[in-house]
Motif scaffolding. Sequence first.
Motif, PDB file in Angstrom:
ATOM      1  N   LYS A 172       0.962  -1.172   0.051  1.00 41.99           N
ATOM      2  CA  LYS A 172       0.074   0.139   0.215  1.00 41.99           C
ATOM      3  C   LYS A 172       0.721   1.358  -0.034  1.00 41.99           C
ATOM      4  O   LYS A 172       0.711   2.053  -0.687  1.00 41.99           O
ATOM      5  CB  LYS A 172      -0.883  -0.072   1.007  1.00 41.99           C
ATOM      6  N   SER A 173       1.638   1.321   1.073  1.00 41.17           N
ATOM      7  CA  SER A 173       2.585   2.506   1.078  1.00 41.17           C
ATOM      8  C   SER A 173       3.376   2.873  -0.174  1.00 41.17           C
ATOM      9  O   SER A 173       3.676   3.608  -0.666  1.00 41.17           O
ATOM     10  CB  SER A 173       3.373   2.747   2.313  1.00 41.17           C
ATOM     11  N   TYR A 174       4.000   1.650  -0.683  1.00 40.38           N
ATOM     12  CA  TYR A 174       4.696   1.440  -1.712  1.00 40.38           C
ATOM     13  C   TYR A 174       3.970   2.094  -2.907  1.00 40.38           C
ATOM     14  O   TYR A 174       4.595   2.873  -3.664  1.00 40.38           O
ATOM     15  CB  TYR A 174       5.184  -0.053  -1.925  1.00 40.38           C
ATOM     16  N   ILE A 192      -2.737  10.364   2.185  1.00 42.04           N
ATOM     17  CA  ILE A 192      -2.915   9.913   3.556  1.00 42.04           C
ATOM     18  C   ILE A 192      -2.829   8.623   3.836  1.00 42.04           C
ATOM     19  O   ILE A 192      -3.754   7.743   3.312  1.00 42.04           O
ATOM     20  CB  ILE A 192      -4.186  10.337   4.222  1.00 42.04           C
ATOM     21  N   ASP A 193      -1.775   8.036   4.210  1.00 36.95           N
ATOM     22  CA  ASP A 193      -1.250   6.601   4.785  1.00 36.95           C
ATOM     23  C   ASP A 193      -2.059   6.268   6.014  1.00 36.95           C
ATOM     24  O   ASP A 193      -2.348   7.371   6.679  1.00 36.95           O
ATOM     25  CB  ASP A 193      -0.062   6.435   4.648  1.00 36.95           C
ATOM     26  N   GLU A 194      -2.565   5.063   6.236  1.00 39.50           N
ATOM     27  CA  GLU A 194      -2.978   4.825   7.463  1.00 39.50           C
ATOM     28  C   GLU A 194      -4.452   5.714   7.596  1.00 39.50           C
ATOM     29  O   GLU A 194      -4.734   6.346   8.415  1.00 39.50           O
ATOM     30  CB  GLU A 194      -2.213   5.171   8.599  1.00 39.50           C
ATOM     31  N   ALA A 195      -5.350   5.840   6.655  1.00 38.86           N
ATOM     32  CA  ALA A 195      -6.297   6.644   6.454  1.00 38.86           C
ATOM     33  C   ALA A 195      -7.602   6.177   7.368  1.00 38.86           C
ATOM     34  O   ALA A 195      -8.369   7.201   7.866  1.00 38.86           O
ATOM     35  CB  ALA A 195      -6.718   6.617   5.143  1.00 38.86           C
TER      36      ALA A 195
HETATM   37 MG   LIG Z   1       2.196   0.978   4.883  1.00 42.65          MG
END
Ligand SMILES: [Mg+2]
Length: 408
Positions: A54-56, A282-285
């Motif tokens: 996801k973050s990638y 926004i990561d960890e939304a």
């Molecule tokens: Mg992540």
Amino acid sequence: MEKVYILGRREKIDGGVLHIGRYYALDGSLGSKVYIDGLKPHVVLICGKRGYGKSYTMGTFIEEMALLEEDIRKNLGIVIIDTLGIFWTLFYPNERQEKLLKRWGLKPKNFDIKIFSSEENVMEYKKKGISAERFLIKTSELDIYHWSQLFNLPLMSHISAIIGKAISELKEDFSIDDIIEYIKKNEKINEETKMVAENFLYMAKNWKIFDKKGMPINEIVKRGEITVLDISPYPEELKIVIVAIIARKIFEARVKERKKQEEAVMKKIEVDMDIPLTWLAIDEAHVFLPLEDCLTKDILIKQWMRQGRQPGVSLILATQRPSSLDPEVLSHSDIIICHRLTAQEDIEALNRVRPTYMHGEIKESLKKLGTEKGVALIIDDTSEAVHIIKIRPRLSWHGGEEPSALPN
Ligand SMILES: [Mg+2]
Ligand SMILES: Nc1ncnc2c1ncn2[C@@H]1O[C@H](COP(=O)(O)OP(=O)(O)OP(=O)(O)O)[C@@H](O)[C@H]1O
């Protein structure tokens, strides 16, 4: 020539596309390039279980925005809400995956970024040669809802009421010390309550983020630039307040900007763009868009998602748990990128918004993804199509890698 489809785009225009990966065949081979529209506002949701990309993927997306043609890029601004402090590595080339990049015909590359964070972090970033500045919020921009959220107090509590009264009576540019002073002097408040209120306010002062003046929003959103708000040093209550304030300010600034640009078109004159079309990543939304009530939902859902097309604001969200997001987030997302997902309730959450053009259950499509990292199902509302893709490798260093106990 092969036909090029641009996900998320209605019009037949060239340029302004984000090359985020390639079509992925069930035997693991890669097909033609996958493009996503980078011209219009979108809500992109990336989901998937822990450690599948996801973050990638969010990083790849951001890199692509930064690689757009100059005349398009200068009309866009990217702001990353970095809750884990992992996006500073955009500043470094991805030498770790050099071989993989080569197979894709790509080379490691670093990106210019500007980071806003705490005093300590700023020092660290500067040592690395990254442009960094302290992140400040104007104290008077916090309303009573923000203060209650910050201290986890009910809105109707005594302390909230006292702070509410203080901030309504203090003049425009005030500091936390001014609020403390006001409360100390107020004879109607008993000593015990004063002490509790002061304690909370001292705690807030220690975060060293509230300031008489704050910083203008055009310092944070800049044409053609990537800004990383590294809010990792702060507690969750404060993260929520920061995002609520920043998102509101960007939205309001874009509404004004849009009016200004519209008038300029009418009068056939050219005016400079102060606040560009903005992408907020926004990561960890799930922290900001949970099922429960949350300050940030008022801004992000009611404004950014429901009305964001007109002022030109876009979101790119990532979460492990689509089932813990407000269901409206799923229904507003026009592009969903779903990596491997196995938890039943998460699959069901996606299934509930499953578009009619999707034949069969999402569960069946997700099974086809297998376990390879970076492979994802992409659901595009505009073309009403679903594809399996592999996200292209990052050009810049990915900072979310799991630490390993193995020696280097
Ligand atoms: Mg992540
Ligand atoms: N498209 C890709 N190409 C190559 N490697 C990838 C790709 N996507 C992910 N990976 C690998 O998978 C690892 C995990 O990815 P990432 O950090 O994005 O996971 P995540 O889904 O954000 O997990 P978490 O939920 O823990 O935040 C990366 O460090 C990288 O090595």
